[in-house]
Scaffold this motif. Sequence first.
Motif, PDB file in Angstrom:
ATOM      1  N   GLU A  40       0.926   3.385  12.455  1.00  0.00           N
ATOM      2  CA  GLU A  40       2.326   2.933  12.565  1.00  0.00           C
ATOM      3  C   GLU A  40       2.452   1.460  12.189  1.00  0.00           C
ATOM      4  O   GLU A  40       3.400   1.056  11.508  1.00  0.00           O
ATOM      5  CB  GLU A  40       2.845   3.176  13.974  1.00  0.00           C
ATOM      6  N   GLY A  41       1.515   0.641  12.639  1.00  0.00           N
ATOM      7  CA  GLY A  41       1.525  -0.770  12.256  1.00  0.00           C
ATOM      8  C   GLY A  41       1.323  -0.943  10.769  1.00  0.00           C
ATOM      9  O   GLY A  41       1.948  -1.808  10.139  1.00  0.00           O
ATOM     10  N   THR A  42       0.456  -0.118  10.182  1.00  0.00           N
ATOM     11  CA  THR A  42       0.235  -0.157   8.735  1.00  0.00           C
ATOM     12  C   THR A  42       1.510   0.205   7.991  1.00  0.00           C
ATOM     13  O   THR A  42       1.872  -0.432   7.002  1.00  0.00           O
ATOM     14  CB  THR A  42      -0.902   0.802   8.345  1.00  0.00           C
ATOM     15  N   LYS A  43       2.196   1.223   8.482  1.00  0.00           N
ATOM     16  CA  LYS A  43       3.455   1.622   7.840  1.00  0.00           C
ATOM     17  C   LYS A  43       4.460   0.485   7.872  1.00  0.00           C
ATOM     18  O   LYS A  43       5.149   0.213   6.874  1.00  0.00           O
ATOM     19  CB  LYS A  43       4.024   2.862   8.528  1.00  0.00           C
ATOM     20  N   ASP A  44       4.545  -0.205   8.987  1.00  0.00           N
ATOM     21  CA  ASP A  44       5.473  -1.335   9.102  1.00  0.00           C
ATOM     22  C   ASP A  44       5.116  -2.444   8.107  1.00  0.00           C
ATOM     23  O   ASP A  44       6.005  -3.030   7.476  1.00  0.00           O
ATOM     24  CB  ASP A  44       5.448  -1.900  10.517  1.00  0.00           C
ATOM     25  N   ARG A  45       3.824  -2.728   7.951  1.00  0.00           N
ATOM     26  CA  ARG A  45       3.396  -3.775   7.009  1.00  0.00           C
ATOM     27  C   ARG A  45       3.685  -3.370   5.569  1.00  0.00           C
ATOM     28  O   ARG A  45       4.077  -4.204   4.745  1.00  0.00           O
ATOM     29  CB  ARG A  45       1.912  -4.075   7.190  1.00  0.00           C
ATOM     30  N   ILE A  46       3.493  -2.113   5.268  1.00  0.00           N
ATOM     31  CA  ILE A  46       3.766  -1.642   3.905  1.00  0.00           C
ATOM     32  C   ILE A  46       5.251  -1.750   3.573  1.00  0.00           C
ATOM     33  O   ILE A  46       5.634  -2.193   2.489  1.00  0.00           O
ATOM     34  CB  ILE A  46       3.290  -0.182   3.733  1.00  0.00           C
ATOM     35  N   LEU A  47       6.094  -1.375   4.518  1.00  0.00           N
ATOM     36  CA  LEU A  47       7.544  -1.333   4.268  1.00  0.00           C
ATOM     37  C   LEU A  47       8.219  -2.688   4.404  1.00  0.00           C
ATOM     38  O   LEU A  47       9.370  -2.847   3.963  1.00  0.00           O
ATOM     39  CB  LEU A  47       8.200  -0.343   5.237  1.00  0.00           C
ATOM     40  N   ASP A  48       7.531  -3.656   4.974  1.00  0.00           N
ATOM     41  CA  ASP A  48       8.140  -4.949   5.275  1.00  0.00           C
ATOM     42  C   ASP A  48       8.793  -5.586   4.042  1.00  0.00           C
ATOM     43  O   ASP A  48       8.125  -5.870   3.049  1.00  0.00           O
ATOM     44  CB  ASP A  48       7.083  -5.905   5.834  1.00  0.00           C
ATOM     45  N   GLY A  49      10.102  -5.755   4.086  1.00  0.00           N
ATOM     46  CA  GLY A  49      10.836  -6.419   3.013  1.00  0.00           C
ATOM     47  C   GLY A  49      11.178  -5.553   1.822  1.00  0.00           C
ATOM     48  O   GLY A  49      11.842  -6.026   0.897  1.00  0.00           O
ATOM     49  N   LEU A  50      10.760  -4.296   1.821  1.00  0.00           N
ATOM     50  CA  LEU A  50      11.044  -3.413   0.688  1.00  0.00           C
ATOM     51  C   LEU A  50      12.362  -2.677   0.892  1.00  0.00           C
ATOM     52  O   LEU A  50      12.642  -2.165   1.980  1.00  0.00           O
ATOM     53  CB  LEU A  50       9.918  -2.386   0.506  1.00  0.00           C
ATOM     54  N   ASP A  51      13.162  -2.616  -0.149  1.00  0.00           N
ATOM     55  CA  ASP A  51      14.420  -1.879  -0.110  1.00  0.00           C
ATOM     56  C   ASP A  51      14.178  -0.500  -0.706  1.00  0.00           C
ATOM     57  O   ASP A  51      14.516  -0.226  -1.861  1.00  0.00           O
ATOM     58  CB  ASP A  51      15.498  -2.634  -0.907  1.00  0.00           C
ATOM     59  N   VAL A  52      13.547   0.373   0.062  1.00  0.00           N
ATOM     60  CA  VAL A  52      13.200   1.720  -0.394  1.00  0.00           C
ATOM     61  C   VAL A  52      13.531   2.724   0.697  1.00  0.00           C
ATOM     62  O   VAL A  52      13.766   2.355   1.862  1.00  0.00           O
ATOM     63  CB  VAL A  52      11.694   1.822  -0.754  1.00  0.00           C
ATOM     64  N   ASP A  53      13.535   3.994   0.328  1.00  0.00           N
ATOM     65  CA  ASP A  53      13.730   5.066   1.294  1.00  0.00           C
ATOM     66  C   ASP A  53      12.459   5.185   2.143  1.00  0.00           C
ATOM     67  O   ASP A  53      11.407   5.596   1.646  1.00  0.00           O
ATOM     68  CB  ASP A  53      14.006   6.373   0.558  1.00  0.00           C
ATOM     69  N   LYS A  54      12.536   4.846   3.402  1.00  0.00           N
ATOM     70  CA  LYS A  54      11.357   4.840   4.276  1.00  0.00           C
ATOM     71  C   LYS A  54      10.771   6.233   4.448  1.00  0.00           C
ATOM     72  O   LYS A  54       9.588   6.379   4.796  1.00  0.00           O
ATOM     73  CB  LYS A  54      11.729   4.245   5.631  1.00  0.00           C
ATOM     74  N   GLN A  55      11.594   7.259   4.217  1.00  0.00           N
ATOM     75  CA  GLN A  55      11.110   8.627   4.365  1.00  0.00           C
ATOM     76  C   GLN A  55      10.101   9.004   3.282  1.00  0.00           C
ATOM     77  O   GLN A  55       9.399  10.012   3.423  1.00  0.00           O
ATOM     78  CB  GLN A  55      12.288   9.604   4.339  1.00  0.00           C
ATOM     79  N   ARG A  56      10.017   8.208   2.228  1.00  0.00           N
ATOM     80  CA  ARG A  56       9.050   8.494   1.158  1.00  0.00           C
ATOM     81  C   ARG A  56       7.618   8.206   1.577  1.00  0.00           C
ATOM     82  O   ARG A  56       6.680   8.665   0.933  1.00  0.00           O
ATOM     83  CB  ARG A  56       9.370   7.672  -0.098  1.00  0.00           C
ATOM     84  N   LEU A  57       7.435   7.418   2.636  1.00  0.00           N
ATOM     85  CA  LEU A  57       6.100   6.977   3.029  1.00  0.00           C
ATOM     86  C   LEU A  57       5.643   7.627   4.327  1.00  0.00           C
ATOM     87  O   LEU A  57       6.346   7.624   5.327  1.00  0.00           O
ATOM     88  CB  LEU A  57       6.078   5.453   3.205  1.00  0.00           C
ATOM     89  N   GLU A  58       4.442   8.167   4.286  1.00  0.00           N
ATOM     90  CA  GLU A  58       3.759   8.639   5.487  1.00  0.00           C
ATOM     91  C   GLU A  58       2.390   7.973   5.548  1.00  0.00           C
ATOM     92  O   GLU A  58       1.709   7.862   4.519  1.00  0.00           O
ATOM     93  CB  GLU A  58       3.602  10.155   5.471  1.00  0.00           C
ATOM     94  N   VAL A  59       1.980   7.543   6.721  1.00  0.00           N
ATOM     95  CA  VAL A  59       0.664   6.928   6.897  1.00  0.00           C
ATOM     96  C   VAL A  59      -0.136   7.768   7.884  1.00  0.00           C
ATOM     97  O   VAL A  59       0.285   7.968   9.027  1.00  0.00           O
ATOM     98  CB  VAL A  59       0.773   5.477   7.395  1.00  0.00           C
ATOM     99  N   LEU A  60      -1.275   8.268   7.430  1.00  0.00           N
ATOM    100  CA  LEU A  60      -2.126   9.121   8.244  1.00  0.00           C
ATOM    101  C   LEU A  60      -3.370   8.363   8.690  1.00  0.00           C
ATOM    102  O   LEU A  60      -3.850   7.469   7.991  1.00  0.00           O
ATOM    103  CB  LEU A  60      -2.552  10.363   7.441  1.00  0.00           C
ATOM    104  N   LYS A  61      -3.902   8.748   9.819  1.00  0.00           N
ATOM    105  CA  LYS A  61      -5.143   8.159  10.307  1.00  0.00           C
ATOM    106  C   LYS A  61      -6.318   8.788   9.566  1.00  0.00           C
ATOM    107  O   LYS A  61      -6.462  10.024   9.535  1.00  0.00           O
ATOM    108  CB  LYS A  61      -5.276   8.371  11.810  1.00  0.00           C
TER     109      LYS A  61
END
Length: 263
Positions: A40-61
């Motif tokens: 979840e923290g990784t997902k937040d760092r990836i999305l930080d500042g990006l104007d994209v559809d957040k539903q496009r990204l999934e982060v798995l362990k």
Amino acid sequence: MVQPWIFTSPASRGVGLQLTRRLLATTKLPIVATARTDPEGTKDRILDGLDVDKQRLEVLKLDVTDESTVSEAAAYCKDRFSSSYLHLAFCVPGILYPEKSPSQISYPDALQTFKINTLGPLLLMKHFSPFLPRKSTTLAPSSDLSGLPVSAVFAMMSARVGSITDNSKGGWFSYRSSKAAVNQITKSFDIYLRNSAGEKAMAVSLHPGTVKTDLSEEFWESTPKEKLFSPEFSAERLVEVVKALGVEGRGKCWDWEGKEIPP
């Protein structure tokens, strides 16, 4: 209509994180990224500042040194993308113990180097290669593949020092060997893809340059400023290199400038 997808592993920091951000910003496809801890923290760092559809990204362990986590992530993707195919994968695990002489070789460190640098991509290939297109697969139209290569690409992180031909300085015994092995894996896997997918899928290995990450921190001061790259710059270049490669570039190692590195 078949919608292809993208895979980046790991993506928690460095080049992997920036590759994921770059692909979110420049393509339309869903992306599955991985992190050894704190997805979840990784997902937040990836999305930080990006104007994209957040539903496009999934982060798995996923931990490349634990095959059960690789298998579990692949099983999730099999259900998630049951009627689709994997169009682009970046497999970029890496660790460096820079031995200068044989006396500095540590068995535990060398073993860990091969577990992450070599067996990591090997296990990702084992579990995620079934998602690549086959000869019978209908690829998505070019309008859906903006910012992406025409053929599906499975890219593994190598390094210039993995080249036996280019080795004039020696040292770095475990790291050089682990990356030379990645180049051999890439070649063998690409031969497999020639038979299973024809020109619809190929494998390559990549050299990102000297990137300002934790892996290279010991060498920041000794590297000329113009040859020390930010993770953002390296990621941008690697995406462009992969995008520009045709099937004639398959099975080879390419650097951040799009120049072939001899085996």
